[in-house]
Scaffold this motif. Sequence first.
Motif, PDB file in Angstrom:
ATOM      1  N   GLY A   1       0.898  -0.808   0.263  1.00 63.26           N
ATOM      2  CA  GLY A   1      -0.368   0.030  -0.192  1.00 63.26           C
ATOM      3  C   GLY A   1       0.841   1.612  -0.583  1.00 63.26           C
ATOM      4  O   GLY A   1       2.190   1.511  -0.855  1.00 63.26           O
ATOM      5  N   SER A   2       0.505   2.300   0.378  1.00 61.20           N
ATOM      6  CA  SER A   2       1.438   3.462   0.786  1.00 61.20           C
ATOM      7  C   SER A   2       2.173   3.452   1.604  1.00 61.20           C
ATOM      8  O   SER A   2       2.979   4.144   1.415  1.00 61.20           O
ATOM      9  N   ARG A   3       2.744   2.070   2.612  1.00 60.64           N
ATOM     10  CA  ARG A   3       3.667   2.172   3.051  1.00 60.64           C
ATOM     11  C   ARG A   3       4.333   0.727   2.190  1.00 60.64           C
ATOM     12  O   ARG A   3       3.854   0.054   2.103  1.00 60.64           O
ATOM     13  N   PHE A   4       5.484   0.842   2.601  1.00 65.33           N
ATOM     14  CA  PHE A   4       6.376  -0.696   2.413  1.00 65.33           C
ATOM     15  C   PHE A   4       6.140  -0.906   4.169  1.00 65.33           C
ATOM     16  O   PHE A   4       6.516  -1.388   4.581  1.00 65.33           O
ATOM     17  N   HIS A   5       5.275  -2.316   3.547  1.00 61.82           N
ATOM     18  CA  HIS A   5       5.220  -2.630   5.067  1.00 61.82           C
ATOM     19  C   HIS A   5       6.371  -3.729   5.668  1.00 61.82           C
ATOM     20  O   HIS A   5       7.129  -4.639   4.383  1.00 61.82           O
ATOM     21  N   ARG A   6       6.057  -4.342   6.821  1.00 63.60           N
ATOM     22  CA  ARG A   6       7.690  -5.019   7.450  1.00 63.60           C
ATOM     23  C   ARG A   6       7.862  -6.513   6.052  1.00 63.60           C
ATOM     24  O   ARG A   6       8.487  -7.020   6.811  1.00 63.60           O
ATOM     25  N   ALA A   7       6.318  -7.296   5.793  1.00 65.18           N
ATOM     26  CA  ALA A   7       7.033  -8.761   5.730  1.00 65.18           C
ATOM     27  C   ALA A   7       7.617  -8.458   4.083  1.00 65.18           C
ATOM     28  O   ALA A   7       8.550  -9.446   4.051  1.00 65.18           O
ATOM     29  N   ALA A   8       7.225  -7.024   3.151  1.00 65.25           N
ATOM     30  CA  ALA A   8       8.221  -6.923   2.286  1.00 65.25           C
ATOM     31  C   ALA A   8       9.189  -6.787   2.156  1.00 65.25           C
ATOM     32  O   ALA A   8      10.320  -7.465   1.414  1.00 65.25           O
ATOM     33  N   ALA A   9       9.552  -5.967   3.136  1.00 66.41           N
ATOM     34  CA  ALA A   9      10.681  -5.931   3.561  1.00 66.41           C
ATOM     35  C   ALA A   9      11.685  -6.809   4.270  1.00 66.41           C
ATOM     36  O   ALA A   9      12.841  -7.334   3.983  1.00 66.41           O
ATOM     37  N   GLU A  10      10.873  -7.799   4.826  1.00 62.69           N
ATOM     38  CA  GLU A  10      11.304  -9.053   4.894  1.00 62.69           C
ATOM     39  C   GLU A  10      12.313  -9.995   4.037  1.00 62.69           C
ATOM     40  O   GLU A  10      13.238 -10.821   3.965  1.00 62.69           O
ATOM     41  N   ALA A  11      11.408 -10.241   2.879  1.00 62.32           N
ATOM     42  CA  ALA A  11      11.387 -11.028   2.185  1.00 62.32           C
ATOM     43  C   ALA A  11      12.633  -9.937   0.792  1.00 62.32           C
ATOM     44  O   ALA A  11      12.798 -11.363   0.410  1.00 62.32           O
ATOM     45  N   LEU A  12      12.723  -9.087   0.663  1.00 55.87           N
ATOM     46  CA  LEU A  12      13.533  -8.600  -0.062  1.00 55.87           C
ATOM     47  C   LEU A  12      15.274  -8.581   0.746  1.00 55.87           C
ATOM     48  O   LEU A  12      16.156 -10.101   0.007  1.00 55.87           O
ATOM     49  N   ARG A  13      14.630  -9.044   1.777  1.00 59.69           N
ATOM     50  CA  ARG A  13      16.307  -9.399   2.813  1.00 59.69           C
ATOM     51  C   ARG A  13      16.315 -10.720   2.596  1.00 59.69           C
ATOM     52  O   ARG A  13      17.444 -11.010   2.254  1.00 59.69           O
ATOM     53  N   MET A  14      15.629 -11.483   2.652  1.00 61.29           N
ATOM     54  CA  MET A  14      15.805 -13.281   2.383  1.00 61.29           C
ATOM     55  C   MET A  14      15.850 -13.606   0.680  1.00 61.29           C
ATOM     56  O   MET A  14      16.838 -14.021   1.232  1.00 61.29           O
ATOM     57  N   ILE A  15      15.624 -12.627   0.244  1.00 60.82           N
ATOM     58  CA  ILE A  15      16.054 -12.943  -1.581  1.00 60.82           C
ATOM     59  C   ILE A  15      17.828 -13.181  -1.636  1.00 60.82           C
ATOM     60  O   ILE A  15      18.376 -13.661  -2.304  1.00 60.82           O
ATOM     61  N   SER A  16      17.478 -11.902  -1.363  1.00 54.40           N
ATOM     62  CA  SER A  16      19.031 -11.008  -1.881  1.00 54.40           C
ATOM     63  C   SER A  16      20.323 -11.765  -1.001  1.00 54.40           C
ATOM     64  O   SER A  16      21.259 -12.478  -1.643  1.00 54.40           O
ATOM     65  N   GLU A  17      19.524 -12.782   0.367  1.00 51.32           N
ATOM     66  CA  GLU A  17      20.675 -13.616   0.791  1.00 51.32           C
ATOM     67  C   GLU A  17      20.517 -14.810   0.517  1.00 51.32           C
ATOM     68  O   GLU A  17      22.112 -15.838   0.336  1.00 51.32           O
ATOM     69  N   LEU A  18      19.550 -15.294  -0.577  1.00 49.96           N
ATOM     70  CA  LEU A  18      20.105 -16.211  -1.344  1.00 49.96           C
ATOM     71  C   LEU A  18      20.746 -16.497  -2.590  1.00 49.96           C
ATOM     72  O   LEU A  18      20.593 -17.364  -3.095  1.00 49.96           O
ATOM     73  N   LYS A  19      20.722 -15.209  -3.057  1.00 47.76           N
ATOM     74  CA  LYS A  19      21.064 -15.078  -4.460  1.00 47.76           C
ATOM     75  C   LYS A  19      20.717 -16.597  -5.384  1.00 47.76           C
ATOM     76  O   LYS A  19      21.378 -17.037  -5.702  1.00 47.76           O
ATOM     77  N   PRO A  20      19.045 -16.170  -5.924  1.00 41.79           N
ATOM     78  CA  PRO A  20      18.396 -17.530  -7.209  1.00 41.79           C
ATOM     79  C   PRO A  20      19.584 -17.409  -7.702  1.00 41.79           C
ATOM     80  O   PRO A  20      19.242 -15.888  -8.154  1.00 41.79           O
ATOM     81  N   ASP A  21      18.769 -18.327  -8.290  1.00 44.66           N
ATOM     82  CA  ASP A  21      18.948 -17.836 -10.274  1.00 44.66           C
ATOM     83  C   ASP A  21      18.179 -17.892 -10.938  1.00 44.66           C
ATOM     84  O   ASP A  21      18.134 -17.014 -12.167  1.00 44.66           O
ATOM     85  N   LEU A  22      16.995 -17.589 -11.039  1.00 43.12           N
ATOM     86  CA  LEU A  22      15.816 -17.634 -10.667  1.00 43.12           C
ATOM     87  C   LEU A  22      14.984 -16.754  -9.869  1.00 43.12           C
ATOM     88  O   LEU A  22      15.027 -17.509  -8.606  1.00 43.12           O
ATOM     89  N   ILE A  23      14.445 -15.812 -10.319  1.00 44.82           N
ATOM     90  CA  ILE A  23      13.033 -15.175  -9.253  1.00 44.82           C
ATOM     91  C   ILE A  23      11.478 -14.999 -10.807  1.00 44.82           C
ATOM     92  O   ILE A  23      11.618 -14.810 -11.300  1.00 44.82           O
ATOM     93  N   PHE A  24      10.835 -15.431  -9.446  1.00 39.97           N
ATOM     94  CA  PHE A  24       9.768 -15.665 -10.219  1.00 39.97           C
ATOM     95  C   PHE A  24       8.102 -15.142  -9.282  1.00 39.97           C
ATOM     96  O   PHE A  24       8.367 -14.912  -7.891  1.00 39.97           O
ATOM     97  N   LEU A  25       7.106 -14.492  -9.917  1.00 41.89           N
ATOM     98  CA  LEU A  25       6.109 -13.319  -9.241  1.00 41.89           C
ATOM     99  C   LEU A  25       4.943 -13.616  -9.318  1.00 41.89           C
ATOM    100  O   LEU A  25       4.709 -13.667 -11.275  1.00 41.89           O
TER     101      LEU A  25
END
Length: 287
Positions: free
Chosen positions: A58-82
């Motif tokens: 929404g109008s604010r970047f909620h905590r779960a979205a920020a946490e998901a970004l952190r996790m993805i950054s650490e995982l360093k995947p070969d592919l990302i699907f949305l």
Amino acid sequence: MIILAGLTALVVLSMAVCYGFFREPNHVRLRTIMVQSGGLADHLAGKRAVLISDLHIGSRFHRAAAEALRMISELKPDLIFLTGDYVKWNGKTAAYENALDFMSRLKAPLGVYAVFGDSDYSFSRKSCEFCHEAGGYGPVTRHSVKFFKNSGKYIETDKGRVFIAGIDAGPGLDEATGIASLLSKDAPVILLTHSSVIFDSIDTGTDILVLSGDTHGGQVFLPEVIWKLIKWKPDPEHMHGFFQERKKALYVTSGIGTSHLPFRLGVPPEVVVIQFGDKGRTGHEDV
């Protein structure tokens, strides 16, 4: 005794409500799916993909979205699907800007691929900016996400090629439109779709992994029979988790955000890791 039991029940209920509103929606779980048989396991052996869905920013970047970004950054995947619903329903400009900012932080060597969900079209003029520059017709430069609208592309690996495709959930569109042409490929398929409803229409002999979201897992854990009775979503038999019928497989993620109420109980948000290998059998989950 009756009063004590009533007070105990009230305390337990209050604790569950507090947990459901303030703890679980912000506690992102990492779930791992092992794909260890079929063409995808052969052609993507040793590769790792990440699936996320239903950010509902929404109008604010909620905590779960920020946490998901952190996790993805650490995982360093070969592919990302949305698989859609990046903004909340009727989200305004700020919601779309936040979603675009989220996408700008996603990087993967074999690509980032996506489809739209229905809520992404709820501000149609702004939704165009997921694919095109604001005020123009050129391709978007703010992120490297490739959106599919009843289309797909081959990706090449050193072990073979894979066809990645996406079914659009836009207004007035049938999510099964064009499915036959997308699946008649000489390569194993990864199909992105916001809703899992098309899974039953795919032949069980098709070498395919369907990835979807939409349901949030119901946000509250209930037995499957309840979801079938209330018919809250169009595919109540596939509310959340991994499903397989011969060669075709499906994973429905519980997503990241929430809708209607910012409440989850027994169905936490999740980042899904898909690990491809060449031994064992598909479908084992490590939660």
